[in-house]
Scaffold this motif. Structure first.
Motif, PDB file in Angstrom:
ATOM      1  N   PRO A  86       7.348   4.728   1.612  1.00  0.00           N
ATOM      2  CA  PRO A  86       6.551   4.429   2.936  1.00  0.00           C
ATOM      3  C   PRO A  86       5.107   3.453   2.566  1.00  0.00           C
ATOM      4  CG  PRO A  86       6.564   6.716   2.040  1.00  0.00           C
ATOM      5  CD  PRO A  86       7.544   6.039   1.393  1.00  0.00           C
ATOM      6  N   VAL A  87       4.861   2.867   3.313  1.00  0.00           N
ATOM      7  CA  VAL A  87       3.580   2.059   3.234  1.00  0.00           C
ATOM      8  C   VAL A  87       2.204   2.612   4.124  1.00  0.00           C
ATOM      9  CG1 VAL A  87       2.283  -0.028   3.417  1.00  0.00           C
ATOM     10  CG2 VAL A  87       4.766   0.088   2.402  1.00  0.00           C
ATOM     11  N   LEU A  88       1.096   2.986   3.529  1.00  0.00           N
ATOM     12  CA  LEU A  88       0.001   3.422   4.406  1.00  0.00           C
ATOM     13  C   LEU A  88      -0.269   2.192   5.397  1.00  0.00           C
ATOM     14  CD1 LEU A  88      -2.032   5.053   1.470  1.00  0.00           C
ATOM     15  CD2 LEU A  88      -0.811   6.115   3.316  1.00  0.00           C
ATOM     16  N   PRO A  89      -0.821   2.635   6.553  1.00  0.00           N
ATOM     17  CA  PRO A  89      -1.065   1.614   7.660  1.00  0.00           C
ATOM     18  C   PRO A  89      -2.440   0.989   7.434  1.00  0.00           C
ATOM     19  CG  PRO A  89      -1.238   4.098   8.405  1.00  0.00           C
ATOM     20  CD  PRO A  89      -0.611   3.986   7.127  1.00  0.00           C
ATOM     21  N   ALA A 102       0.887  -1.159   0.069  1.00  0.00           N
ATOM     22  CA  ALA A 102      -0.002   0.179   0.163  1.00  0.00           C
ATOM     23  C   ALA A 102       0.923   1.247  -0.122  1.00  0.00           C
ATOM     24  CB  ALA A 102      -1.007   0.257   1.247  1.00  0.00           C
ATOM     25  N   PHE A 103       1.656   1.494  -0.942  1.00  0.00           N
ATOM     26  CA  PHE A 103       2.679   2.567  -1.179  1.00  0.00           C
ATOM     27  C   PHE A 103       1.681   3.529  -1.650  1.00  0.00           C
ATOM     28  CE2 PHE A 103       2.450   1.417  -5.239  1.00  0.00           C
ATOM     29  CZ  PHE A 103       2.723   2.368  -6.384  1.00  0.00           C
ATOM     30  N   HIS A 104       0.746   3.350  -2.300  1.00  0.00           N
ATOM     31  CA  HIS A 104      -0.287   4.260  -2.913  1.00  0.00           C
ATOM     32  C   HIS A 104      -1.849   3.848  -2.665  1.00  0.00           C
ATOM     33  CE1 HIS A 104      -2.615   6.728  -5.748  1.00  0.00           C
ATOM     34  NE2 HIS A 104      -1.439   7.579  -6.070  1.00  0.00           N
ATOM     35  N   TYR A 105      -2.713   4.906  -2.135  1.00  0.00           N
ATOM     36  CA  TYR A 105      -3.939   4.455  -1.678  1.00  0.00           C
ATOM     37  C   TYR A 105      -4.786   3.692  -2.686  1.00  0.00           C
ATOM     38  CZ  TYR A 105      -6.615   8.087  -4.458  1.00  0.00           C
ATOM     39  OH  TYR A 105      -7.212   8.922  -5.429  1.00  0.00           O
ATOM     40  N   ARG A 108       3.830   0.560 -12.556  1.00  0.00           N
ATOM     41  CA  ARG A 108       4.868   1.459 -13.026  1.00  0.00           C
ATOM     42  C   ARG A 108       5.321   2.535 -11.897  1.00  0.00           C
ATOM     43  NH1 ARG A 108       4.326   4.907 -18.703  1.00  0.00           N
ATOM     44  NH2 ARG A 108       6.332   5.909 -18.662  1.00  0.00           N
ATOM     45  N   LEU A 109       4.335   2.950 -11.212  1.00  0.00           N
ATOM     46  CA  LEU A 109       4.762   4.015 -10.041  1.00  0.00           C
ATOM     47  C   LEU A 109       5.522   3.299  -9.102  1.00  0.00           C
ATOM     48  CD1 LEU A 109       1.245   5.541  -9.516  1.00  0.00           C
ATOM     49  CD2 LEU A 109       3.419   6.662 -10.533  1.00  0.00           C
ATOM     50  N   TYR A 110       5.393   2.141  -8.851  1.00  0.00           N
ATOM     51  CA  TYR A 110       6.014   1.383  -7.823  1.00  0.00           C
ATOM     52  C   TYR A 110       7.555   1.029  -8.440  1.00  0.00           C
ATOM     53  CZ  TYR A 110       7.080  -1.944  -4.017  1.00  0.00           C
ATOM     54  OH  TYR A 110       7.518  -2.657  -2.731  1.00  0.00           O
ATOM     55  N   VAL A 111       7.524   0.522  -9.591  1.00  0.00           N
ATOM     56  CA  VAL A 111       8.968   0.252 -10.147  1.00  0.00           C
ATOM     57  C   VAL A 111       9.750   1.854 -10.031  1.00  0.00           C
ATOM     58  CG1 VAL A 111      10.202  -0.091 -12.145  1.00  0.00           C
ATOM     59  CG2 VAL A 111       8.324  -1.765 -11.190  1.00  0.00           C
ATOM     60  N   GLN A 112       9.116   2.723 -10.229  1.00  0.00           N
ATOM     61  CA  GLN A 112       9.805   4.090 -10.518  1.00  0.00           C
ATOM     62  C   GLN A 112       9.925   4.558  -9.235  1.00  0.00           C
ATOM     63  OE1 GLN A 112       8.043   5.585 -14.922  1.00  0.00           O
ATOM     64  NE2 GLN A 112       7.019   6.610 -13.009  1.00  0.00           N
ATOM     65  N   ALA A 113       9.296   4.115  -8.296  1.00  0.00           N
ATOM     66  CA  ALA A 113       9.675   4.716  -6.803  1.00  0.00           C
ATOM     67  C   ALA A 113      10.801   3.978  -6.033  1.00  0.00           C
ATOM     68  CB  ALA A 113       8.349   4.431  -5.982  1.00  0.00           C
ATOM     69  N   LEU A 114      10.819   2.730  -6.319  1.00  0.00           N
ATOM     70  CA  LEU A 114      11.927   1.735  -5.822  1.00  0.00           C
ATOM     71  C   LEU A 114      13.560   2.435  -5.925  1.00  0.00           C
ATOM     72  CD1 LEU A 114      10.298  -1.735  -6.589  1.00  0.00           C
ATOM     73  CD2 LEU A 114      10.751  -0.641  -4.256  1.00  0.00           C
ATOM     74  N   PRO A 115      13.718   2.882  -7.051  1.00  0.00           N
ATOM     75  CA  PRO A 115      15.031   3.396  -7.021  1.00  0.00           C
ATOM     76  C   PRO A 115      15.506   4.596  -5.933  1.00  0.00           C
ATOM     77  CG  PRO A 115      14.529   3.174  -8.994  1.00  0.00           C
ATOM     78  CD  PRO A 115      13.198   2.996  -8.355  1.00  0.00           C
ATOM     79  N   LEU A 116      14.550   5.120  -5.563  1.00  0.00           N
ATOM     80  CA  LEU A 116      14.417   6.122  -4.315  1.00  0.00           C
ATOM     81  C   LEU A 116      14.669   5.469  -3.231  1.00  0.00           C
ATOM     82  CD1 LEU A 116      12.180   8.924  -5.768  1.00  0.00           C
ATOM     83  CD2 LEU A 116      14.489   8.585  -6.238  1.00  0.00           C
ATOM     84  N   GLY A 117      14.458   4.162  -2.872  1.00  0.00           N
ATOM     85  CA  GLY A 117      14.242   3.523  -1.774  1.00  0.00           C
ATOM     86  C   GLY A 117      12.781   3.050  -1.536  1.00  0.00           C
TER      87      GLY A 117
END
Length: 226
Positions: free
Chosen positions: A190-193, A109-112, A178-187
């Motif tokens: 954060p995951v929504l609770p 859940a990196f994005h709602y 795609r968003l997740y793959v692009q976000a991963l190089p930055l680390g």
């Protein structure tokens, strides 16, 4: 919708799968519940050459008439048999979802919007040889309580009540991938609770998010004039 209209709508959806870029060539397949069985795309026939009469009628016992059905007919049959809440199964090899599937990486859940698949994650099923009962069993497990999943080293599956819903969800799963793959190089993002995702999912259900116009009274702020 008549049988003829359903067949035509399936052909159009298949062509949209390719035109939107979530599928390529003869990869992917589509099925829709119909009567006491289901209609499914045939094996090894490009969508731009496929017509309504090429779609295959199958029964839940695995028997069929006409052309040879998709090699993935088992998971289509088993999902439709076990999931009475949906009527459409869409499978494709969208690039970013498949990229994650090649690493057996679920989408947290990196994005709602992950909530549109029905839970706090979009799971990745274990790898199994295409067309086998083992793959069907793995897909059913990954889809429990969900409307979409990745297939290990393979692709994705998205479900819906209608063709439009299943296609919309497949595109959304690819966008999130795609968003997740692009976000991963930055680390690791954060995951929504879980508590927030529970609120998100409830809000989506209340607003019929991704399933067409909101029902009257579902939004207590924005109101039409008059």
């Amino acid at each position: 919708m008549t049988q003829a209209e359903l067949r035509q709508a399936m052909v159009e959806t298949c062509r949209q799968m390719n035109s939107t870029g979530i599928n390529q060539g003869t990869a992917g397949n589509l099925s829709v519940r119909s009567g006491d069985g289901f209609l499914i795309t045939p094996s090894s026939l490009p969508y731009d050459q496929m017509g309504p009469d090429d779609l295959v009628e199958m029964d839940f016992d695995g028997s069929y008439g006409g052309r040879r059905p998709s090699s993935e007919w088992r998971f289509h049959r088993d999902i439709l048999k076990n999931r009475t809440d949906i009527d459409v199964v869409l499978h494709c090899h969208s690039v970013y979802a498949t990229t994650l599937a090649c690493h057996h990486r679920e989408i947290p859940a990196f994005h709602y919007m992950v909530g549109v698949a029905g839970g706090t994650t979009i799971r990745c099923a274990d790898y199994a040889t295409f067309g086998t009962q083992a793959l069907s069993d793995a897909a059913l497990k990954a889809l429990k309580g969900r409307l979409a999943c990745l297939l290990g080293q393979h692709g994705q599956i998205s479900l819906g009540r209608t063709l439009d819903q299943a296609l919309w969800l497949a595109i959304e799963v690819e966008t999130l991938s795609r968003l997740y793959v692009q976000a991963l190089p930055l680390g690791d993002p954060p995951v929504l609770p879980d508590e927030e995702m529970a609120r998100v999912i409830e809000q989506m259900k209340r607003m019929s998010y991704g399933q067409g116009p909101e029902p009257e009274g579902s939004n207590d702020i924005a109101r039409p004039r008059g």
